[in-house]
Design a protein around this motif. Structure first.
Motif, PDB file in Angstrom:
ATOM      1  N   GLN A   1      10.661  12.966  -1.930  1.00  0.00           N
ATOM      2  CA  GLN A   1      10.154  13.261  -0.594  1.00  0.00           C
ATOM      3  C   GLN A   1      10.057  12.039   0.314  1.00  0.00           C
ATOM      4  OE1 GLN A   1       6.611  15.333  -2.702  1.00  0.00           O
ATOM      5  NE2 GLN A   1       6.723  16.326  -0.715  1.00  0.00           N
ATOM      6  N   TYR A   2       9.821  10.864  -0.293  1.00  0.00           N
ATOM      7  CA  TYR A   2       9.530   9.680   0.504  1.00  0.00           C
ATOM      8  C   TYR A   2      10.337   8.478   0.019  1.00  0.00           C
ATOM      9  CZ  TYR A   2       5.417  12.618   1.308  1.00  0.00           C
ATOM     10  OH  TYR A   2       4.578  13.669   1.588  1.00  0.00           O
ATOM     11  N   GLN A   3      10.273   7.409   0.799  1.00  0.00           N
ATOM     12  CA  GLN A   3      10.813   6.126   0.359  1.00  0.00           C
ATOM     13  C   GLN A   3       9.743   5.483  -0.519  1.00  0.00           C
ATOM     14  OE1 GLN A   3      11.366   3.232   3.453  1.00  0.00           O
ATOM     15  NE2 GLN A   3      12.876   2.076   2.291  1.00  0.00           N
ATOM     16  N   CYS A   4      10.035   5.298  -1.790  1.00  0.00           N
ATOM     17  CA  CYS A   4       9.017   4.875  -2.754  1.00  0.00           C
ATOM     18  C   CYS A   4       9.276   3.473  -3.288  1.00  0.00           C
ATOM     19  CB  CYS A   4       8.942   5.859  -3.920  1.00  0.00           C
ATOM     20  SG  CYS A   4       8.260   7.476  -3.467  1.00  0.00           S
TER      21      CYS A   4
ATOM     22  N   ASP B   1       2.640   3.676   3.989  1.00  0.00           N
ATOM     23  CA  ASP B   1       1.799   4.662   4.676  1.00  0.00           C
ATOM     24  C   ASP B   1       0.807   5.322   3.737  1.00  0.00           C
ATOM     25  OD1 ASP B   1       3.263   4.555   7.253  1.00  0.00           O
ATOM     26  OD2 ASP B   1       4.903   5.392   6.054  1.00  0.00           O
ATOM     27  N   ALA B   2       1.115   5.325   2.434  1.00  0.00           N
ATOM     28  CA  ALA B   2       0.249   6.038   1.502  1.00  0.00           C
ATOM     29  C   ALA B   2       0.360   5.457   0.100  1.00  0.00           C
ATOM     30  CB  ALA B   2       0.594   7.528   1.472  1.00  0.00           C
ATOM     31  N   VAL B   3      -0.716   5.679  -0.682  1.00  0.00           N
ATOM     32  CA  VAL B   3      -0.781   5.224  -2.071  1.00  0.00           C
ATOM     33  C   VAL B   3      -1.268   6.391  -2.916  1.00  0.00           C
ATOM     34  CG1 VAL B   3      -1.727   3.518  -3.659  1.00  0.00           C
ATOM     35  CG2 VAL B   3      -1.428   2.928  -1.241  1.00  0.00           C
ATOM     36  N   PRO B   4      -0.487   6.849  -3.890  1.00  0.00           N
ATOM     37  CA  PRO B   4      -0.952   7.926  -4.767  1.00  0.00           C
ATOM     38  C   PRO B   4      -1.968   7.392  -5.773  1.00  0.00           C
ATOM     39  CG  PRO B   4       1.246   7.204  -5.421  1.00  0.00           C
ATOM     40  CD  PRO B   4       0.901   6.454  -4.175  1.00  0.00           C
ATOM     41  N   VAL B   5      -3.165   7.969  -5.792  1.00  0.00           N
ATOM     42  CA  VAL B   5      -4.230   7.490  -6.672  1.00  0.00           C
ATOM     43  C   VAL B   5      -5.043   8.667  -7.189  1.00  0.00           C
ATOM     44  CG1 VAL B   5      -4.488   5.233  -5.572  1.00  0.00           C
ATOM     45  CG2 VAL B   5      -5.783   7.184  -4.701  1.00  0.00           C
ATOM     46  N   GLY B   6      -5.792   8.399  -8.265  1.00  0.00           N
ATOM     47  CA  GLY B   6      -6.792   9.350  -8.721  1.00  0.00           C
ATOM     48  C   GLY B   6      -8.055   9.205  -7.890  1.00  0.00           C
ATOM     49  N   VAL B   7      -8.966  10.142  -8.029  1.00  0.00           N
ATOM     50  CA  VAL B   7     -10.189  10.129  -7.226  1.00  0.00           C
ATOM     51  C   VAL B   7     -10.964   8.831  -7.417  1.00  0.00           C
ATOM     52  CG1 VAL B   7     -12.413  11.270  -6.873  1.00  0.00           C
ATOM     53  CG2 VAL B   7     -10.379  12.642  -7.270  1.00  0.00           C
ATOM     54  N   ASP B   8     -10.982   8.309  -8.653  1.00  0.00           N
ATOM     55  CA  ASP B   8     -11.762   7.103  -8.934  1.00  0.00           C
ATOM     56  C   ASP B   8     -11.190   5.851  -8.278  1.00  0.00           C
ATOM     57  OD1 ASP B   8      -9.547   7.324 -10.608  1.00  0.00           O
ATOM     58  OD2 ASP B   8     -10.449   6.064 -12.149  1.00  0.00           O
ATOM     59  N   GLN B   9      -9.942   5.933  -7.795  1.00  0.00           N
ATOM     60  CA  GLN B   9      -9.298   4.764  -7.188  1.00  0.00           C
ATOM     61  C   GLN B   9      -9.306   4.791  -5.663  1.00  0.00           C
ATOM     62  OE1 GLN B   9      -5.605   5.440  -9.366  1.00  0.00           O
ATOM     63  NE2 GLN B   9      -5.872   3.482 -10.387  1.00  0.00           N
ATOM     64  N   VAL B  10      -9.849   5.840  -5.089  1.00  0.00           N
ATOM     65  CA  VAL B  10      -9.893   5.937  -3.624  1.00  0.00           C
ATOM     66  C   VAL B  10     -10.621   4.752  -2.991  1.00  0.00           C
ATOM     67  CG1 VAL B  10     -10.800   7.291  -1.685  1.00  0.00           C
ATOM     68  CG2 VAL B  10      -9.611   8.438  -3.560  1.00  0.00           C
ATOM     69  N   PRO B  11     -11.742   4.250  -3.574  1.00  0.00           N
ATOM     70  CA  PRO B  11     -12.393   3.068  -2.976  1.00  0.00           C
ATOM     71  C   PRO B  11     -11.477   1.864  -2.869  1.00  0.00           C
ATOM     72  CG  PRO B  11     -13.875   4.126  -4.539  1.00  0.00           C
ATOM     73  CD  PRO B  11     -12.537   4.798  -4.697  1.00  0.00           C
ATOM     74  N   HIS B  12     -10.513   1.723  -3.780  1.00  0.00           N
ATOM     75  CA  HIS B  12      -9.567   0.609  -3.709  1.00  0.00           C
ATOM     76  C   HIS B  12      -8.713   0.719  -2.449  1.00  0.00           C
ATOM     77  CE1 HIS B  12      -9.586  -0.571  -8.226  1.00  0.00           C
ATOM     78  NE2 HIS B  12     -10.713   0.020  -7.886  1.00  0.00           N
ATOM     79  N   VAL B  13      -8.252   1.937  -2.165  1.00  0.00           N
ATOM     80  CA  VAL B  13      -7.430   2.138  -0.979  1.00  0.00           C
ATOM     81  C   VAL B  13      -8.268   1.910   0.279  1.00  0.00           C
ATOM     82  CG1 VAL B  13      -5.952   3.760   0.269  1.00  0.00           C
ATOM     83  CG2 VAL B  13      -5.968   3.774  -2.228  1.00  0.00           C
TER      84      VAL B  13
ATOM     85  N   ILE C   1       3.494  10.311   6.690  1.00  0.00           N
ATOM     86  CA  ILE C   1       3.854   9.534   5.499  1.00  0.00           C
ATOM     87  C   ILE C   1       5.374   9.408   5.412  1.00  0.00           C
ATOM     88  CG2 ILE C   1       3.763   9.459   2.973  1.00  0.00           C
ATOM     89  CD1 ILE C   1       1.176  11.041   3.110  1.00  0.00           C
ATOM     90  N   ARG C   2       5.835   8.178   5.385  1.00  0.00           N
ATOM     91  CA  ARG C   2       7.264   7.903   5.200  1.00  0.00           C
ATOM     92  C   ARG C   2       7.508   7.047   3.957  1.00  0.00           C
ATOM     93  NH1 ARG C   2       6.107   6.987  10.454  1.00  0.00           N
ATOM     94  NH2 ARG C   2       5.991   4.742  10.066  1.00  0.00           N
ATOM     95  N   ARG C   3       6.579   6.105   3.736  1.00  0.00           N
ATOM     96  CA  ARG C   3       6.761   5.154   2.642  1.00  0.00           C
ATOM     97  C   ARG C   3       5.539   5.180   1.735  1.00  0.00           C
ATOM     98  NH1 ARG C   3       8.848  -0.848   3.874  1.00  0.00           N
ATOM     99  NH2 ARG C   3      10.738   0.370   4.239  1.00  0.00           N
ATOM    100  N   VAL C   4       5.787   5.233   0.437  1.00  0.00           N
ATOM    101  CA  VAL C   4       4.728   5.303  -0.574  1.00  0.00           C
ATOM    102  C   VAL C   4       4.871   4.122  -1.523  1.00  0.00           C
ATOM    103  CG1 VAL C   4       3.908   6.619  -2.583  1.00  0.00           C
ATOM    104  CG2 VAL C   4       4.463   7.807  -0.454  1.00  0.00           C
TER     105      VAL C   4
END
Length: 333
Positions: free
Chosen positions: A35-38, A146-158, A4-7
């Motif tokens: 920690q990351y490029q956001c 590289d990554a998207v911070p989400v709650g458990v209910d939003q994992v299907p979106h990712v 993970i480099r970019r969020v």
């Protein structure tokens, strides 16, 4: 798993933010920017998918939300803060991705089905509402996140985003990384009535609330429903006030409140008053930053504009790769 480099993440502009937004997202965003490029964006086009009949409040809501972001600790020198609709490349990529996304992928989206039921008072039989996961995918992969911070209910979106990126890469060559979900650690914080904290439920404590407003709201909070009288012993584990104590009160106070409640040595009124004073103190730095930003509206405008220009530069570079992969990068003769 990709390093993970970019969020990237975003929020729909619905006005001032509350403690649910703060603990559910902003605290984590502020941590991630160290920690990351956001990239954090105001998803104003997404707001139109369900509220297309009344868009006039969106500009005001955008400013209010960005002010809350900055007040809560997002730093423009560390994070790129921008408005979705000001980066037109999102729309171009959305269009191109819509050409290759199978309709069944969208129809099986659990949020689509849930929202149709929950928002039955609105006409959501639109292409925009059905296709918003494609727009969401464009929002994410146009920055090659590289990554998207989400709650458990939003994992299907990712996961839908990953599938769309994977399909594009299969058809046209490897252009996009497949973003992974970062599960957001969240505190157990509910609204005044123990439902999910929400403006629509009128049960929220806002980051912009005054000390007087906070104290008044806390006084109405639902506690242990089995504790009808002052002398009845309580159970802090099911008391919403105690959850706030654990977030905002000193450890020694939390350690004192727990047994005192169970033994009926402290009443709910006193418990609420003690919690309110620590909650008010805990939010004071946010309120002070907010006052300063409200007094300097040009600064907020400049931050939005500068962040949007950075975002457009990144998005434009990605779209050059996309057009090249599709053979659409024709030059004028």
């Amino acid at each position: 798993m990709t390093e993970i480099r970019r969020v990237l993440s975003g929020m729909r502009p619905t006005g001032r933010l509350h403690l649910g937004n703060y603990h559910g997202a902003l605290v984590n965003w502020a941590r991630l920017q160290e920690q990351y490029q956001c990239f954090f964006f105001v998803a104003d086009w997404h707001a139109l998918t369900s509220d297309y009949e009344n868009p006039k409040s969106i500009p005001e809501y955008i400013r209010e939300m960005v002010i809350d972001w900055l007040s809560a600790g997002l730093l423009p020198e560390k994070s790129t803060l921008f408005v979705q609709s000001l980066v037109k490349e999102h729309a171009e990529l959305f269009l191109l991705l819509s050409m290759i996304t199978p309709v069944p992928w969208l129809e099986r989206n659990p949020t689509y089905k849930d929202q149709i039921v929950q928002l039955e008072n609105k006409d959501l039989s639109t292409f925009g509402f059905l296709g918003y996961p494609v727009l969401q995918a464009a929002d994410i992969i146009i920055y090659r996140a590289d990554a998207v911070p989400v709650g458990v209910d939003q994992v299907p979106h990712v996961e839908i985003t990953r599938e769309i990126a994977r399909r594009f890469n299969f058809l046209y060559g490897n252009v996009f990384p497949e973003p992974q979900a970062i599960l957001t650690p969240t505190s157990k914080i509910l609204g005044l009535d123990r439902r999910k904290m929400s403006k629509s439920y009128n049960n929220a404590i806002f980051l912009a609330d005054s000390p007087e407003e906070i104290a008044a709201k806390v006084s109405t909070m639902v506690t242990d429903p089995n504790r009808a009288r002052r002398k009845d012993p309580g159970n802090p584990e099911i008391c919403n006030v105690f959850e706030f104590h654990k977030l905002y009160s000193p450890e020694e106070v939390v350690a004192e409140i727990d047994p005192a409640c169970r033994k009926a040595e402290i009443g709910c009124v006193e418990c609420k008053k003690r919690m309110a004073q620590y909650l008010i103190a805990g939010l004071e730095p946010i309120r002070e930053k907010r006052k300063a930003l409200e007094a300097d509206p040009q600064r907020v405008t400049d931050i939005i504009w500068e962040g949007t220009q950075k975002a457009r530069k990144e998005a434009a570079a990605t779209m050059e790769l996309v057009r090249s992969a599709l053979g659409l990068n024709l030059q004028a003769g």
